[in-house]
Every structure is written in C-alpha cells, then in structure tokens.
Design an enzyme around this catalytic site. Sequence first.
Site, PDB file in Angstrom:
ATOM      1  N   GLU A   1       0.763  -1.193  -0.050  1.00 36.16           N
ATOM      2  CA  GLU A   1      -0.152   0.244  -0.039  1.00 36.16           C
ATOM      3  C   GLU A   1       0.868   1.089   0.228  1.00 36.16           C
ATOM      4  O   GLU A   1       0.490   2.306  -0.536  1.00 36.16           O
ATOM      5  CB  GLU A   1      -0.938  -0.053   1.146  1.00 36.16           C
TER       6      GLU A   1
ATOM      7  N   LYS B   1     -11.276   4.108   1.650  1.00 38.95           N
ATOM      8  CA  LYS B   1     -10.478   3.517   0.776  1.00 38.95           C
ATOM      9  C   LYS B   1     -11.080   2.680  -0.120  1.00 38.95           C
ATOM     10  O   LYS B   1     -11.900   1.737   0.036  1.00 38.95           O
ATOM     11  CB  LYS B   1      -9.484   2.601   1.523  1.00 38.95           C
TER      12      LYS B   1
END
Length: 118
Positions: free
Chosen positions: A21, A98
């Site tokens: 990420e 997200k």
Amino acid sequence: MGTIVVGNIKVYAYHGCLYEEAQIGSDYLVNVSVSADLKKAAISDALKDTVDYVHINHIVQEEMATRSKLLEHVAKRIIDRIFSEISIVNSAEVSVAKINPPIGGDVDRVSITLQLTR
C-alpha cells in the site's frame, strides 16, 4: 448554526499497514462536514465570515499526502487542522474511504468516520 459539507474529495494516497500500500497507493474519497455560526456570513455576503471550503479541501489534500497506517489517524489530523486553522468551526465530521481495499474479497470500499466538537 449552519453546516458546510465538502463531499467526495478524490485523492490518490499511500495509506495502509501493508508494504504494498505504501508503494502502490490507492484511491480515496474524503467527506468533510463542519458546523459553524453562519448568521454573519448570510448577512454580510463576505468570505471572511464563513468557512472557506477551498481551505478545507487544501487541508484534506495536504493531510492525505502524509502517509498513515490507519485511516483513523489521517482523519484525526484533518479534524485537528480544521479546528486549528478555522476558528469559526464548532464541530467537524470527517469520513475517509479507501476504494477497492486489498482485503482478499470483493469489497467496494472501507471507511471510517470521526466526529469532534470544540
């Protein structure tokens, strides 16, 4: 009292606990809602008497650019800056989502919401 909402601010950022990420990044949506006394602005028609949503967007963009492991952490930073920089704000709610999180399933988004009153 009144409410100003800046909705669905689209940001590409690098938040998350996984190494990938931090390297690849992801799409995020941020929503900000603030409450303030807007009576003076309603009469004066002056930007100085209200909450400038351009300023809110600027805060979101800057804080989203600083990596956090947790969405809660970045949302708290956004709220803290709003209270620090915009004195007219009495309360704030920030949601950070997200998009397509890497959680091993067909999930559209995950989101958190923090609320704080001055």
